[in-house]
Design a protein around this motif. Structure first.
Motif, short mmCIF file in Angstrom:
data_model
loop_
_atom_site.label_atom_id
_atom_site.label_comp_id
_atom_site.label_asym_id
_atom_site.label_seq_id
_atom_site.Cartn_x
_atom_site.Cartn_y
_atom_site.Cartn_z
N VAL A 5 0.81 -1.22 0.00
CA VAL A 5 0.00 0.00 0.00
C VAL A 5 0.85 1.28 0.00
N CYS A 6 1.83 1.35 0.85
CA CYS A 6 2.50 2.63 1.10
C CYS A 6 3.67 2.88 0.15
N SER A 7 4.26 1.79 -0.36
CA SER A 7 5.51 1.94 -1.12
C SER A 7 5.29 2.75 -2.40
N THR A 8 4.08 2.73 -2.94
CA THR A 8 3.76 3.50 -4.14
C THR A 8 4.29 4.92 -4.02
N CYS A 9 4.10 5.51 -2.87
CA CYS A 9 4.55 6.89 -2.68
C CYS A 9 5.84 6.98 -1.86
N HIS A 10 5.91 6.21 -0.79
CA HIS A 10 6.98 6.44 0.18
C HIS A 10 8.34 5.87 -0.22
N THR A 11 8.41 5.06 -1.27
CA THR A 11 9.71 4.57 -1.72
C THR A 11 10.47 5.67 -2.43
N VAL A 51 7.09 10.37 -3.50
CA VAL A 51 6.09 10.98 -4.39
C VAL A 51 5.31 12.06 -3.64
N ALA A 52 5.07 13.17 -4.30
CA ALA A 52 4.27 14.28 -3.75
C ALA A 52 4.84 14.80 -2.43
N ASN A 53 6.17 14.74 -2.31
CA ASN A 53 6.82 15.22 -1.09
C ASN A 53 6.56 14.35 0.13
N SER A 54 6.25 13.09 -0.09
CA SER A 54 6.06 12.21 1.07
C SER A 54 7.43 11.90 1.67
N PRO A 55 7.45 11.73 2.99
CA PRO A 55 8.73 11.37 3.64
C PRO A 55 9.19 10.00 3.13
N LYS A 74 12.13 13.95 12.34
CA LYS A 74 11.15 14.96 12.76
C LYS A 74 9.81 14.31 13.07
N LEU A 75 9.41 13.38 12.20
CA LEU A 75 8.11 12.72 12.39
C LEU A 75 8.13 11.86 13.65
N ILE A 76 9.23 11.15 13.84
CA ILE A 76 9.33 10.26 15.00
C ILE A 76 9.18 11.06 16.29
N GLY A 127 -5.16 11.12 7.30
CA GLY A 127 -4.74 11.84 6.10
C GLY A 127 -4.16 13.20 6.44
N VAL A 128 -3.05 13.54 5.79
CA VAL A 128 -2.39 14.83 5.99
C VAL A 128 -2.01 15.38 4.62
N ARG A 129 -2.60 16.48 4.22
CA ARG A 129 -2.30 17.07 2.89
C ARG A 129 -2.25 16.01 1.80
N GLY A 130 -1.04 15.79 1.18
CA GLY A 130 -0.92 14.81 0.09
C GLY A 130 -1.05 13.37 0.51
N MET A 131 -1.07 13.13 1.79
CA MET A 131 -1.17 11.76 2.32
C MET A 131 -2.65 11.38 2.41
N PRO A 132 -3.10 10.43 1.57
CA PRO A 132 -4.52 10.07 1.61
C PRO A 132 -4.84 9.28 2.89
N TYR A 152 7.10 0.05 10.60
CA TYR A 152 8.07 -0.47 9.65
C TYR A 152 8.83 0.68 8.98
N MET A 153 8.12 1.69 8.53
CA MET A 153 8.78 2.82 7.87
C MET A 153 9.69 3.57 8.84
N ALA A 154 9.20 3.83 10.04
CA ALA A 154 9.99 4.58 11.03
C ALA A 154 11.28 3.82 11.34
C1 HEC Z 1 -0.67 8.53 -2.68
C2 HEC Z 1 0.61 8.61 -2.04
C3 HEC Z 1 0.75 8.04 -0.62
C4 HEC Z 1 0.46 6.77 -0.17
C5 HEC Z 1 -0.08 5.59 -0.97
C6 HEC Z 1 0.82 6.75 1.23
N1 HEC Z 1 1.29 7.97 1.63
FE1 HEC Z 1 1.92 8.48 3.49
N2 HEC Z 1 2.28 10.40 2.87
C7 HEC Z 1 2.11 10.84 1.57
C8 HEC Z 1 2.47 12.26 1.50
C9 HEC Z 1 2.44 13.12 0.27
C10 HEC Z 1 2.85 12.63 2.82
C11 HEC Z 1 3.33 14.01 3.30
C12 HEC Z 1 2.12 14.76 3.83
C13 HEC Z 1 2.52 16.16 4.24
O1 HEC Z 1 3.05 16.32 5.34
O2 HEC Z 1 2.31 17.08 3.47
C14 HEC Z 1 2.72 11.44 3.64
C15 HEC Z 1 2.96 11.41 5.01
C16 HEC Z 1 2.86 10.28 5.80
C17 HEC Z 1 3.10 10.26 7.23
C18 HEC Z 1 3.46 11.47 8.09
C19 HEC Z 1 2.18 12.12 8.54
C20 HEC Z 1 2.38 13.38 9.35
O3 HEC Z 1 1.72 13.53 10.40
O4 HEC Z 1 3.17 14.24 8.92
C21 HEC Z 1 2.90 8.97 7.65
C22 HEC Z 1 3.02 8.46 9.06
C23 HEC Z 1 2.53 8.20 6.49
N3 HEC Z 1 2.51 9.02 5.38
C24 HEC Z 1 2.25 6.86 6.52
C25 HEC Z 1 1.79 6.12 5.41
C26 HEC Z 1 1.44 4.73 5.48
C27 HEC Z 1 1.57 3.86 6.71
C28 HEC Z 1 1.00 4.37 4.23
C29 HEC Z 1 0.48 3.03 3.78
C30 HEC Z 1 -0.50 2.39 4.59
C31 HEC Z 1 1.08 5.58 3.39
N4 HEC Z 1 1.57 6.60 4.13
C32 HEC Z 1 0.70 5.63 2.05
C33 HEC Z 1 1.69 10.11 0.47
C34 HEC Z 1 1.27 8.79 0.52
#
Ligand code: HEC
Length: 124
Positions: free
Chosen positions: A29-35, A38-42, A52-54, A68-73, A92-94
């Motif tokens: 699920v998460c690797s699509t963006c977080h690897t 994408v879209a400034n995800s950590p 910082k997040l930790i 959900g946070v901004r670009g994070m769905p 796992y990510m942390a």
């Molecule tokens: C569609 C892309 C996308 C997917 C899929 C995605 N993320 Fe993210 N995630 C983001 C983005 C973009 C941010 C940065 C948000 C911001 O701070 O603007 C983010 C931020 C985060 C943060 C930090 C939130 C905060 O409070 O700042 C966590 C934790 C996180 N993601 C966990 C996950 C986990 C766990 C999954 C899978 C279950 C996941 N993400 C899937 C795009 C994604």
């Protein structure tokens, strides 16, 4: 249990809930963006971004990410993802990024759920 019932049981239990390890959930699920970040995800492994997040704490970070946070769905875009599975993926990510968190126990899950409820109520 005979084979047919066993298969049925397996089908039911895998379709109704997404029960996997944090690593499996991350990869599915998460690797699509977080690897790639994408879209400034950590990005996973980026100790600076995750440091910082930790610091925000496991309860807050997990609950906010789940909502959900901004670009994070919300739920990483996977509607049927439960809080515990989401939380384990965050761990796992942390931990791939300099952290040393444990999968949340019942008490921590309660706190995470309480924060999610509070945020849901505030949105209405
Ligand atoms: C569609 C892309 C996308 C997917 C899929 C995605 N993320 Fe993210 N995630 C983001 C983005 C973009 C941010 C940065 C948000 C911001 O701070 O603007 C983010 C931020 C985060 C943060 C930090 C939130 C905060 O409070 O700042 C966590 C934790 C996180 N993601 C966990 C996950 C986990 C766990 C999954 C899978 C279950 C996941 N993400 C899937 C795009 C994604």
């Amino acid at each position: 249990m005979n084979k047919t019932i066993g298969a049925l049981f397996l089908a039911l239990s895998t379709s109704s809930t997404w029960a996997a390890t944090g690593e499996e959930t991350y990869k599915a699920v998460c690797s699509t963006c977080h690897t790639q970040g994408v879209a400034n995800s950590p990005k996973i492994g980026d100790a600076k971004a995750w440091g910082k997040l930790i610091k925000e704490g496991q309860v807050n970070l997990t609950a906010d990410g789940y909502m959900g946070v901004r670009g994070m769905p919300a739920r990483g875009g996977r509607a049927d993802l439960g809080v515990a599975d989401f939380a384990n993926a965050v761990v796992y990510m942390a931990n791939q990024s300099g952290g040393n968190w444990q999968n949340p126990d019942e008490a921590m899950l309660k706190k995470i759920n309480a924060r999610i409820d509070k945020r849901s109520a505030a949105k209405k």
